[in-house]
Scaffold this motif. Structure first.
Motif, PDB file in Angstrom:
ATOM      1  N   ALA A  91       0.560  -1.685   0.285  1.00  0.00           N
ATOM      2  CA  ALA A  91      -0.408   0.279   0.069  1.00  0.00           C
ATOM      3  C   ALA A  91       0.960   1.265   0.279  1.00  0.00           C
ATOM      4  O   ALA A  91       2.088   1.183   0.692  1.00  0.00           O
ATOM      5  N   PRO A  92       0.514   2.380   0.014  1.00  0.00           N
ATOM      6  CA  PRO A  92       1.046   3.389  -0.444  1.00  0.00           C
ATOM      7  C   PRO A  92       1.445   3.956   0.712  1.00  0.00           C
ATOM      8  O   PRO A  92       0.783   3.760   1.734  1.00  0.00           O
ATOM      9  N   VAL A  93       2.462   4.930   1.504  1.00  0.00           N
ATOM     10  CA  VAL A  93       3.097   5.140   2.161  1.00  0.00           C
ATOM     11  C   VAL A  93       1.983   5.998   2.448  1.00  0.00           C
ATOM     12  O   VAL A  93       1.333   7.062   2.183  1.00  0.00           O
ATOM     13  N   GLY A  94       1.317   5.955   4.258  1.00  0.00           N
ATOM     14  CA  GLY A  94       0.375   6.916   4.300  1.00  0.00           C
ATOM     15  C   GLY A  94      -1.354   6.030   4.603  1.00  0.00           C
ATOM     16  O   GLY A  94      -1.738   6.860   5.070  1.00  0.00           O
ATOM     17  N   ALA A  95      -1.235   4.610   3.931  1.00  0.00           N
ATOM     18  CA  ALA A  95      -2.283   4.123   4.124  1.00  0.00           C
ATOM     19  C   ALA A  95      -3.118   3.754   5.301  1.00  0.00           C
ATOM     20  O   ALA A  95      -4.120   3.194   5.577  1.00  0.00           O
ATOM     21  N   TYR A  96      -2.074   3.581   6.259  1.00  0.00           N
ATOM     22  CA  TYR A  96      -2.447   2.705   7.419  1.00  0.00           C
ATOM     23  C   TYR A  96      -2.239   3.783   8.958  1.00  0.00           C
ATOM     24  O   TYR A  96      -1.983   3.172   9.685  1.00  0.00           O
ATOM     25  N   PRO A  97      -3.345   4.652   8.389  1.00  0.00           N
ATOM     26  CA  PRO A  97      -3.073   6.103   9.948  1.00  0.00           C
ATOM     27  C   PRO A  97      -2.955   5.643  11.065  1.00  0.00           C
ATOM     28  O   PRO A  97      -2.720   5.283  12.187  1.00  0.00           O
ATOM     29  N   GLU A  98      -3.914   4.567  11.153  1.00  0.00           N
ATOM     30  CA  GLU A  98      -4.506   3.127  12.380  1.00  0.00           C
ATOM     31  C   GLU A  98      -3.369   2.387  13.078  1.00  0.00           C
ATOM     32  O   GLU A  98      -3.764   1.975  14.263  1.00  0.00           O
ATOM     33  N   GLY A  99      -2.811   2.247  11.838  1.00  0.00           N
ATOM     34  CA  GLY A  99      -1.415   1.311  12.282  1.00  0.00           C
ATOM     35  C   GLY A  99      -0.353   1.463  12.810  1.00  0.00           C
ATOM     36  O   GLY A  99       0.355   1.615  13.395  1.00  0.00           O
ATOM     37  N   ALA A 100       0.173   3.055  13.367  1.00  0.00           N
ATOM     38  CA  ALA A 100       1.128   3.539  13.388  1.00  0.00           C
ATOM     39  C   ALA A 100       1.098   3.696  14.957  1.00  0.00           C
ATOM     40  O   ALA A 100       0.236   3.151  15.628  1.00  0.00           O
ATOM     41  N   SER A 101       2.507   4.124  15.154  1.00  0.00           N
ATOM     42  CA  SER A 101       2.827   3.534  16.795  1.00  0.00           C
ATOM     43  C   SER A 101       2.366   4.308  17.823  1.00  0.00           C
ATOM     44  O   SER A 101       2.699   5.771  16.980  1.00  0.00           O
ATOM     45  N   PRO A 102       2.772   4.211  19.122  1.00  0.00           N
ATOM     46  CA  PRO A 102       2.604   5.399  19.895  1.00  0.00           C
ATOM     47  C   PRO A 102       3.736   6.600  18.928  1.00  0.00           C
ATOM     48  O   PRO A 102       3.465   7.882  19.525  1.00  0.00           O
ATOM     49  N   LEU A 103       4.493   6.527  18.168  1.00  0.00           N
ATOM     50  CA  LEU A 103       5.715   7.418  18.173  1.00  0.00           C
ATOM     51  C   LEU A 103       5.395   7.723  16.625  1.00  0.00           C
ATOM     52  O   LEU A 103       6.034   8.827  16.410  1.00  0.00           O
ATOM     53  N   GLY A 104       4.746   7.350  16.274  1.00  0.00           N
ATOM     54  CA  GLY A 104       4.337   7.978  15.318  1.00  0.00           C
ATOM     55  C   GLY A 104       5.357   7.160  13.688  1.00  0.00           C
ATOM     56  O   GLY A 104       5.015   7.587  12.422  1.00  0.00           O
ATOM     57  N   VAL A 105       5.375   6.572  13.828  1.00  0.00           N
ATOM     58  CA  VAL A 105       6.100   5.132  12.826  1.00  0.00           C
ATOM     59  C   VAL A 105       5.239   4.516  12.053  1.00  0.00           C
ATOM     60  O   VAL A 105       4.816   4.007  12.894  1.00  0.00           O
ATOM     61  N   HIS A 106       5.324   4.279  10.972  1.00  0.00           N
ATOM     62  CA  HIS A 106       3.569   4.289   9.649  1.00  0.00           C
ATOM     63  C   HIS A 106       4.262   2.588   9.412  1.00  0.00           C
ATOM     64  O   HIS A 106       5.808   2.069   8.851  1.00  0.00           O
ATOM     65  N   GLN A 107       3.037   1.871   9.030  1.00  0.00           N
ATOM     66  CA  GLN A 107       3.713   0.973   8.339  1.00  0.00           C
ATOM     67  C   GLN A 107       4.468  -0.116   8.820  1.00  0.00           C
ATOM     68  O   GLN A 107       5.368  -0.977   7.476  1.00  0.00           O
ATOM     69  N   LEU A 108       4.658  -0.194   9.954  1.00  0.00           N
ATOM     70  CA  LEU A 108       5.886  -0.801  10.773  1.00  0.00           C
ATOM     71  C   LEU A 108       5.744  -2.795  10.216  1.00  0.00           C
ATOM     72  O   LEU A 108       6.109  -4.076  10.435  1.00  0.00           O
ATOM     73  N   ILE A 109       4.076  -3.071  10.367  1.00  0.00           N
ATOM     74  CA  ILE A 109       3.694  -4.432  10.356  1.00  0.00           C
ATOM     75  C   ILE A 109       2.745  -5.050   8.922  1.00  0.00           C
ATOM     76  O   ILE A 109       1.731  -4.246   8.521  1.00  0.00           O
ATOM     77  N   GLY A 110       2.665  -5.596   8.216  1.00  0.00           N
ATOM     78  CA  GLY A 110       2.509  -5.791   6.288  1.00  0.00           C
ATOM     79  C   GLY A 110       3.104  -5.352   5.780  1.00  0.00           C
ATOM     80  O   GLY A 110       4.257  -4.508   6.067  1.00  0.00           O
ATOM     81  N   ASP A 111       2.873  -5.013   3.958  1.00  0.00           N
ATOM     82  CA  ASP A 111       3.750  -3.922   3.239  1.00  0.00           C
ATOM     83  C   ASP A 111       5.011  -4.616   2.542  1.00  0.00           C
ATOM     84  O   ASP A 111       4.780  -5.832   2.032  1.00  0.00           O
ATOM     85  N   VAL A 112       5.572  -4.911   3.078  1.00  0.00           N
ATOM     86  CA  VAL A 112       6.983  -5.053   2.553  1.00  0.00           C
ATOM     87  C   VAL A 112       7.613  -5.280   3.905  1.00  0.00           C
ATOM     88  O   VAL A 112       7.375  -5.070   5.689  1.00  0.00           O
ATOM     89  N   TRP A 113       8.477  -7.018   4.364  1.00  0.00           N
ATOM     90  CA  TRP A 113       9.401  -7.756   5.153  1.00  0.00           C
ATOM     91  C   TRP A 113       9.937  -6.843   4.981  1.00  0.00           C
ATOM     92  O   TRP A 113      11.171  -6.332   4.078  1.00  0.00           O
ATOM     93  N   GLU A 114      11.053  -6.165   6.302  1.00  0.00           N
ATOM     94  CA  GLU A 114      11.895  -4.511   6.332  1.00  0.00           C
ATOM     95  C   GLU A 114      12.928  -5.925   6.369  1.00  0.00           C
ATOM     96  O   GLU A 114      13.126  -6.011   8.294  1.00  0.00           O
ATOM     97  N   TRP A 115      14.547  -5.407   5.988  1.00  0.00           N
ATOM     98  CA  TRP A 115      15.696  -5.574   5.988  1.00  0.00           C
ATOM     99  C   TRP A 115      16.224  -4.885   7.573  1.00  0.00           C
ATOM    100  O   TRP A 115      15.949  -3.937   7.749  1.00  0.00           O
ATOM    101  N   THR A 116      17.021  -5.215   8.483  1.00  0.00           N
ATOM    102  CA  THR A 116      17.464  -4.773   9.405  1.00  0.00           C
ATOM    103  C   THR A 116      19.061  -5.391   9.934  1.00  0.00           C
ATOM    104  O   THR A 116      19.368  -6.259   8.830  1.00  0.00           O
TER     105      THR A 116
END
Length: 444
Positions: free
Chosen positions: A346-371
């Protein structure tokens, strides 16, 4: 109160939940395997992947081993096929040459196994042993099948020919998201000791103290990644690690997997359909080395696994770690792009209800994130119920990915869930976000 009106006991509620999860998961497996003909089911679409028919029978075999034989103590359904569907004994590249069950027989086998599981589920006491406590063995099998469903979805992305899968597009942006979020220094609880279906590598909960850092508020987008390409990022060894540059040269990497030049821009092949690359979507199908090179070019780095998890789970108001960025409740459609509801990020900003308390978005779903982290056990790790799920993969060969993708099911994704893969892999639905150390005075 009549007998028919009495409240369900906890055991009955758990049985109902398990049965619903098993049914929901099998429906997805059927969708992925019924979408193609028998020739496609037995064909190997990439040496990186199994034939779809192998995955189909494999999930049934694992269900038979753990639930029918171990949990249920029942006689084997097909002991003769155990070796054929042992992922450790049979490398993916060799599986097409095995005497695999043909499609009709594979479907009949998984149905027989499932019928036996439904039968034994009625008599299970969830206090008899650790394996069945809180329904863990059933949850493990649900997650295993969903993980293979995501693998089969990746196989669909690699297959040639016309499209056979369909889904509506993800939602449009509902919030403006950009820049970085500062995460203050201090301890947080990483991992879990209480989530009943958490797997061994997520356990136990432990305290990690981190210095202040900044992390991107959203995953790196196609538009940002295109700027890296346009600036010659694939031609500059200085942005790449030694291993990364060697792989870039040997593999001839010049753009994310499934991209091709389209006039002055780029197009992206999604499950048999070509479409223009959309700049505000998270970039997907990049390997760890590409993600690391982009981060260096941008003057940043990849987050550590602990940094990713703190950004995703830590609540500064309470100091506790949540199960998900939005809280402890299971995800719903407005939280995250999960479960193959859509067939791309999904485009960035599509899931504001899923943001963390700090305001980090789309941490869950969309793409697996390399660390940047290699795969290790948490302090106090204990293998359960078998070493081959996690422990045999510990070491420097694998990098950790977090957060899940659009193809990850909710049962196999939470704030503590850990994925891992070789740093050269990009057939998976992998993207990333960047981080950096806090600057002097920034964390005050």
């Amino acid at each position: 109160m009549t007998t028919t009106e009495r409240p369900a006991t906890e055991g009955e509620q758990l049985r109902s939940r398990i049965a619903a999860e098993l049914e929901r998961t099998r429906a997805r497996t059927a969708l992925l395997t019924d979408a193609v003909d028998d020739d496609d089911l037995v064909r190997q679409h990439s040496t990186l992947m199994s034939p779809l028919v192998w995955d189909l029978a494999h999930v049934g075999n694992q269900e038979e081993l753990w639930l029918v034989r171990d949990v249920g103590g029942r006689e084997p359904v097909r002991r003769d096929i155990d070796d054929l569907y042992d992922a450790f004994k049979q490398p993916r590249r060799d599986r097409p040459a095995l005497p695999l069950l043909p499609p009709a027989e594979a479907r009949a086998y998984v149905r027989t196994v499932r019928d036996k599981v439904y039968d034994l589920l009625d008599g299970i006491r969830f206090t008899d042993r650790k394996l069945v406590e809180d329904g863990f063995a059933f949850g493990m099998i649900v997650q295993h099948e969903q993980q293979h469903d995501e693998t089969m979805l990746a196989t669909h992305q690699l297959r040639s020919g016309g499209p056979v899968l369909d889904a509506p597009p993800p939602p449009e942006p509902r919030a403006r998201v950009g820049g970085e979020v500062l995460v203050p220094a201090g301890p947080f609880t990483m991992g879990t000791s209480t989530d009943p279906w958490a797997l061994d590598n997520e356990r136990p909960a432990h305290t990690v103290d981190l210095p202040a850092y900044a992390i991107d508020a959203a995953p790196v987008t196609n538009g940002q990644y295109r700027a890296f390409i346009a600036d010659g990022g694939y031609d500059e060894p200085r942005w790449w690690s030694g291993a990364g540059w060697r792989h870039r040269v040997e593999a001839g990497l010049s753009a994310p997997m499934h991209w091709r030049r389209d006039g002055d821009g780029w197009a992206y092949r999604r499950f048999g359909r070509w479409s223009p690359v959309r700049d505000d979507e998270p970039v997907v199908h990049v390997c760890f080395h590409e993600a690391e090179a982009y981060a260096a070019w941008a003057g940043k780095r990849l987050p550590t696994e602990a940094e990713w998890e703190k950004a995703a789970r830590w609540d500064p108001a309470t100091g506790r770690s949540r199960r998900y960025p939005w809280g402890d409740a299971d995800p719903v459609g407005t939280h995250a792009n999960l479960g193959q509801r859509h067939l791309w990020p999904a485009p960035v900003g599509a899931y504001p209800e899923g943001a963390s308390p700090l305001g980090v978005h789309q941490l869950i779903g969309d793409v697996w994130e390399w660390t940047s982290s290699t795969f290790r056990g948490h302090p106090g790790f204990v293998a359960f119920p078998y070493r081959e799920y996690s422990e045999v993969f510990f070491g420097d060969d694998y990098r950790v990915l977090r957060g899940g993708s659009f193809g990850t099911d909710r049962s196999a994704c939470r704030g503590t869930f850990r994925n891992w893969d070789y740093p050269i892999r990009r057939q998976i639905f992998s993207g990333f976000r960047c981080a950096r150390d806090a600057r002097p005075g920034e964390a005050a």
